[in-house]
Design a protein around this motif. Structure first.
Motif, PDB file in Angstrom:
ATOM      1  N   ARG A  45      50.911  63.425  29.402  1.00  0.00           N
ATOM      2  CA  ARG A  45      49.621  62.885  29.817  1.00  0.00           C
ATOM      3  C   ARG A  45      48.849  63.881  30.680  1.00  0.00           C
ATOM      4  NH1 ARG A  45      46.878  60.168  33.888  1.00  0.00           N
ATOM      5  NH2 ARG A  45      45.736  58.324  33.174  1.00  0.00           N
ATOM      6  N   ASP A  46      49.528  64.611  31.560  1.00  0.00           N
ATOM      7  CA  ASP A  46      48.851  65.586  32.417  1.00  0.00           C
ATOM      8  C   ASP A  46      48.148  66.640  31.562  1.00  0.00           C
ATOM      9  OD1 ASP A  46      49.848  64.365  34.775  1.00  0.00           O
ATOM     10  OD2 ASP A  46      51.738  65.438  34.542  1.00  0.00           O
ATOM     11  N   PHE A 326      53.077  74.258  32.212  1.00  0.00           N
ATOM     12  CA  PHE A 326      52.333  73.508  31.174  1.00  0.00           C
ATOM     13  C   PHE A 326      52.657  74.045  29.782  1.00  0.00           C
ATOM     14  CE2 PHE A 326      49.537  71.693  34.496  1.00  0.00           C
ATOM     15  CZ  PHE A 326      49.399  70.414  33.995  1.00  0.00           C
ATOM     16  N   ASP A 327      52.826  75.353  29.665  1.00  0.00           N
ATOM     17  CA  ASP A 327      53.183  75.924  28.363  1.00  0.00           C
ATOM     18  C   ASP A 327      54.551  75.416  27.900  1.00  0.00           C
ATOM     19  OD1 ASP A 327      50.828  77.282  28.324  1.00  0.00           O
ATOM     20  OD2 ASP A 327      51.682  79.210  28.958  1.00  0.00           O
ATOM     21  N   HIS A 328      55.476  75.325  28.835  1.00  0.00           N
ATOM     22  CA  HIS A 328      56.809  74.822  28.523  1.00  0.00           C
ATOM     23  C   HIS A 328      56.701  73.380  27.973  1.00  0.00           C
ATOM     24  CE1 HIS A 328      61.312  74.538  29.838  1.00  0.00           C
ATOM     25  NE2 HIS A 328      61.078  73.884  28.728  1.00  0.00           N
ATOM     26  N   LEU A 329      55.876  72.597  28.637  1.00  0.00           N
ATOM     27  CA  LEU A 329      55.665  71.210  28.229  1.00  0.00           C
ATOM     28  C   LEU A 329      55.252  71.147  26.757  1.00  0.00           C
ATOM     29  CD1 LEU A 329      55.567  68.446  29.795  1.00  0.00           C
ATOM     30  CD2 LEU A 329      53.100  68.700  29.745  1.00  0.00           C
ATOM     31  N   VAL A 337      60.120  68.993  33.076  1.00  0.00           N
ATOM     32  CA  VAL A 337      59.655  70.274  33.620  1.00  0.00           C
ATOM     33  C   VAL A 337      59.109  70.001  35.020  1.00  0.00           C
ATOM     34  CG1 VAL A 337      57.954  72.110  33.396  1.00  0.00           C
ATOM     35  CG2 VAL A 337      59.121  71.209  31.363  1.00  0.00           C
ATOM     36  N   VAL A 338      59.593  70.771  35.994  1.00  0.00           N
ATOM     37  CA  VAL A 338      59.263  70.516  37.398  1.00  0.00           C
ATOM     38  C   VAL A 338      58.604  71.751  38.004  1.00  0.00           C
ATOM     39  CG1 VAL A 338      60.315  70.139  39.691  1.00  0.00           C
ATOM     40  CG2 VAL A 338      61.059  68.781  37.717  1.00  0.00           C
ATOM     41  N   VAL A 339      57.702  71.527  38.948  1.00  0.00           N
ATOM     42  CA  VAL A 339      57.114  72.605  39.738  1.00  0.00           C
ATOM     43  C   VAL A 339      57.485  72.385  41.198  1.00  0.00           C
ATOM     44  CG1 VAL A 339      54.978  73.712  40.476  1.00  0.00           C
ATOM     45  CG2 VAL A 339      55.200  72.847  38.124  1.00  0.00           C
ATOM     46  N   ARG A 340      58.121  73.393  41.764  1.00  0.00           N
ATOM     47  CA  ARG A 340      58.559  73.307  43.166  1.00  0.00           C
ATOM     48  C   ARG A 340      57.514  73.954  44.053  1.00  0.00           C
ATOM     49  NH1 ARG A 340      64.111  75.914  43.777  1.00  0.00           N
ATOM     50  NH2 ARG A 340      62.927  77.586  42.793  1.00  0.00           N
ATOM     51  N   PHE A 341      57.236  73.312  45.206  1.00  0.00           N
ATOM     52  CA  PHE A 341      56.154  73.821  46.040  1.00  0.00           C
ATOM     53  C   PHE A 341      56.598  74.911  46.988  1.00  0.00           C
ATOM     54  CE2 PHE A 341      52.234  71.125  45.685  1.00  0.00           C
ATOM     55  CZ  PHE A 341      52.529  70.750  44.401  1.00  0.00           C
TER      56      PHE A 341
END
Lengths: 347, 347, 347, 347
Positions: A45-46, A326-329, A337-341
């Protein structure tokens, strides 16, 4: 706390326009908590929101996308009673849906996080305290960030509306986030799970997670016969329909009497096509699923702690590498798929 | 009691082959009741059975068709405890389904009255005592004969599985037996009912029965907009889908959030076609309905007595005029078509 | 198969009158299966039946007691379709209760196995095929024999009527058969379990089975405060009330909002005494439990296989030592007491 | 709108201290509506609050009592979206309970209208918009003012938690507000109602309202036998327990298999005393009821409109005569006691 923060924002739609910017900290209303975001996870959805393919009304630009996040309460408004500074929290996607039926009109004008409401791809976000829930204590921030959309969708389908019983058989399509949460929840509740996929390698990984059966739909495009075989002709009690198009006719053919199809995804097309007579004879149910309410979210978090369920994360990206995430998605991850801050936050 | 009886039988499929014959009284097993049939009602299913279009396995010929009947217990087997001579009874269509879930395999090999099991177009029939239910005391035999298939289907859709609440809105399609029972049950439970039909005259009669709204689908083939208008944009909480084909996509468009479609009929085609996204946003449910179980039948009969509901009978035919009754069925009756066995029985 | 068999029978009530006798094999009706009994388990109810303290109407003497058994189908009547020779089966205690609501009148004149209907303390018994269910494949005969009364009671309380959710807290009283099945089911479904007992040694064994908390009610007779402490003040979501008397007022005091008490046992007295106001404010539910129906039994057996649940057997006695087994029952076993029929049958 | 208003307030507890005072209009928060009160109804709870017998923590004095009111929105805060000026509204007793489960802790620290939160015995009150619900269009203000506590309690007991079915039998104790709403709802849903009372005259009035049966408990203190007689031995499906003390043991004795007792009132004592064995054999349920949530309130209001249910008002008092209204409450009204604020408002 500094006066500014970093965030990824869209001055206009399109992944190529996603830009890292400096912005003032959001102001905190009396019933809100300020959350220092530790990790976000991405949902398909993102992607649609970022590309401008989802929201009927254009949000205020620049827009910060992404629905899922886990973080820590950094400050609380004067009237906040549900949380205190230091609590680890998640946000409930449908901000108005607490329990039971949602407010009338939510289907058309739903205020969901990550569009139309601002999302979590920022160092700090504010949440009405009624929208926040405690993160499961047994999960890292990265793991917890995967829950709000994908896990709650699987939970709503199987547990909250599906009332899954131990000993039943569940079929999940593919190995994305919702499918693997479905696999894990179903197994924890004593159900047997069959996984379908076009990738033999992913089916091997699903087996390693405990799948009772797997069906390679590249080899067997008419997979319902295989599903019936795997269940001695009994059929499937719960299908998580994640493919869409005419695939649902196979889901219906694979169904047991009294079985349910949770309509969740539609990769292959958004038209549902299936036969009425077997549906009637089987007293089958098709139910549209749209994430879930806060009470179910809290139920799920307790179950995750109690059963020791660990979300399947395919890869964690750094805050700077959001575009790669996003490309991985797009390529179809195995799980989330996670993004760490920040490197020091989370696990 | 004489040793022989009259019955309508099929030496081979086809309405033109339906013949009136003399036959021995059926023998009575120890757990059975012998029922003197007072009236039967016809369902479209009976037509399909008679024409040989429904049963996958050819039953033993000559075959006696028709699922619905009301009659009086004329004798009881030695082990019968649920009934006594003189009780007025009906037969439960799905003979194996008592309550809760039906036996596994019923969907494929269901033993239903009027095919594959012998039907009721005979002066006497036998029923396992577990298959019989008491007729509502407030109904005549002719009225009671309309209940087993059409009324129980509407009840199962709206009450047993649909858990209709007072104040909800129900839409029924057409003015056949299931639709009008749906109208009457829904109204008795405090719901508002909208009726669709291609006949302005039938819509007038539906209004006279208390319909809150009517939609002429000849004038408005895309009737979902009218349904939304009639509900101030809220939409329909329960649709009885009796038309089939692409009509269900309009049912889905007319649905309220959290609404349900009961899939029952398919006059216009047996393929279900609809859009996934609104189904998901509305968390809509489509449920296949297949008549119902004995406990629901008994619940319904109590409700019929208590609310004083009178089945709508379009016409009553004499036993000799069964073929004319089938012809009437073909023309689309307003409510039910009944065949009375003897002038002195019933009302 | 020989023409005669051994059985334990009561020429008149009283454990001291229980005698081992030779009897003809039971005759097999067309809808029955003949079962070679492999093991029985004892319930406190059996004790009351044997002592003549339970059945309001004296059964035909000599009477064969004991409700629970596991065995193998040795022959099938001509009309039997649910089972074949060699199947391992159990009998459903309430022989008339298939699913949903039981037949009216069952509460007063229930036909239950082991009184008023003949029991299983015989080498062969007959069962109507509708009363038999398949034993879980993962259990030995001895283990399977413990299920019909104790396990199904716990299952009905927690799962079928209680709709236990993962993350909830369950409290079971004592360490008898129902309590330990409650412990095992609740844990398998992701709930935390607190066990109360007057025996420190039994509480240690309960901990070894995974109990989240234990309360020694000899040390803390007013145990509800301890239960609240163990749940951070939240309270218990499901209590299996197995003690009776004024103990239920403590169960109510220990309850969470929306919590349930399953009323099952009454060792300390059959009067329920508790306060209305906290019940109302907590919207508490007290539900009387009386074993369960066949569909729940079948659900439970699938769950036992799927979760790998192994019944807790305190001791297995030989067929000759039935009286010693009854004595053990009197002393309060940890889990179940089983009687094995032949050394070569079962595990 | 003037700057001040009249209100009845308690400088300290005790009905004799209730005084009419001039007070400033309440200030309106951004998410609140200002309501011009048209009528209030009294509940026995109000009496207990006024006498200082209910609230564990003393509220800020002077305190304005009374939970129930109907009024018109006179102004709306800036963020209000659910209502507009001129809407007729009621307030939901449990201000935090929207749907499903209430917030944890509500049982102990519930924020209910009329204590501990300020009540409605004032010309103007403010309500968070989430606490207000639309009044049924078919009722006058006086009628609508009777709904929030008494009607919603009966609805929650019978419909929301009890899932009353047409054809069932309901027994209500006495002829107060909750009992008569129970009578009316049950009848509208196709149930038969038995009313108990110690007053032959009130039983006559109950008959006039359609009661299926009445029992004079002065003449028959052990009334359960009469209830069984009236139901041909079947028993009662739903009891509204409004008397308390040992009366509930008679309720249990009168219950049908699978029946429910809603624990609501305790005029005769707050200890529940009953026998465990019949409860178990009947699989009876006792459920504590505590008014209800907003979604049920809205469901109920739709049902009231749809079924044309008119609350039974014993007497309407003028604003000046509040003390007389409280005295009436003490004497045991037939239905509800209402206080009207202005002659020109309402019907």
């Amino acid at each position: 706390m500094s006066e500014t923060m970093k965030r990824w924002q869209l001055p206009s739609f399109g992944l190529k326009n996603l830009e890292l910017a400096e912005a003032p900290l959001p102001t905190l209303a009396s019933n809100e908590v300020l959350v220092r975001v530790a990790a976000v996870s991405l949902n398909y959805r993102d992607k649609l929101v970022v590309e401008g393919e989802l929201l009927p009304d254009r949000p205020t630009m620049p827009f910060v996308p992404v629905s899922d996040m886990a973080g820590e309460v950094a400050a609380t408004g004067a009237d906040v009673s549900r949380f205190k500074v230091g609590d680890r929290v998640l946000g409930n996607f449908w901000t108005q849906w607490i329990d039971g039926e949602p407010p009338r009109g939510m289907a058309r004008h739903g205020l969901s996080l990550g569009g139309p409401l601002p999302g979590a791809l920022a160092e700090f976000v504010t949440l009405h305290e009624g929208v926040a829930v405690k993160a499961p204590a047994s999960l890292t921030d990265e793991e917890a960030s995967t829950l709000p959309v994908a896990a709650l969708t699987a939970w709503s389908a199987l547990i909250e509306t599906g009332r899954l019983k131990a000993g039943q058989t569940v079929l999940v399509q593919g190995t994305g986030g919702v499918a693997l949460f479905g696999l894990q929840f179903a197994q924890a509740f004593g159900a047997r799970v069959i996984v379908t996929s076009r990738s033999a390698e992913k089916l091997e990984r699903a087996k390693a997670l405990g799948a009772f059966g797997v069906i390679d739909t590249r080899a067997k495009p008419d997979w319902s016969a295989s599903a019936l075989d795997l269940t001695d002709g009994h059929g499937i009690d719960h299908v998580l329909e994640l493919v869409g198009g005419d695939n649902i006719s196979r889901s219906a053919a694979a169904l047991a009497s009294g079985g349910r199809i949770a309509q969740i995804g539609f990769m292959k097309g958004s038209e549902i096509v299936l036969s009425a007579v077997p549906m009637m004879l089987k007293r089958a149910i098709i139910q549209g699923i749209s994430v879930g309410h806060r009470r179910a979210f809290e139920d799920m978090n307790r179950a995750i702690d109690e059963h020791g369920i660990k979300p399947v994360i395919d890869k964690v990206y750094a805050f700077e590498d959001v575009r790669a995430a996003f490309d991985h998605l797009e390529r179809g991850p195995f799980g989330k798929v996670v993004v760490r801050f920040k490197s020091e936050v989370g696990s």
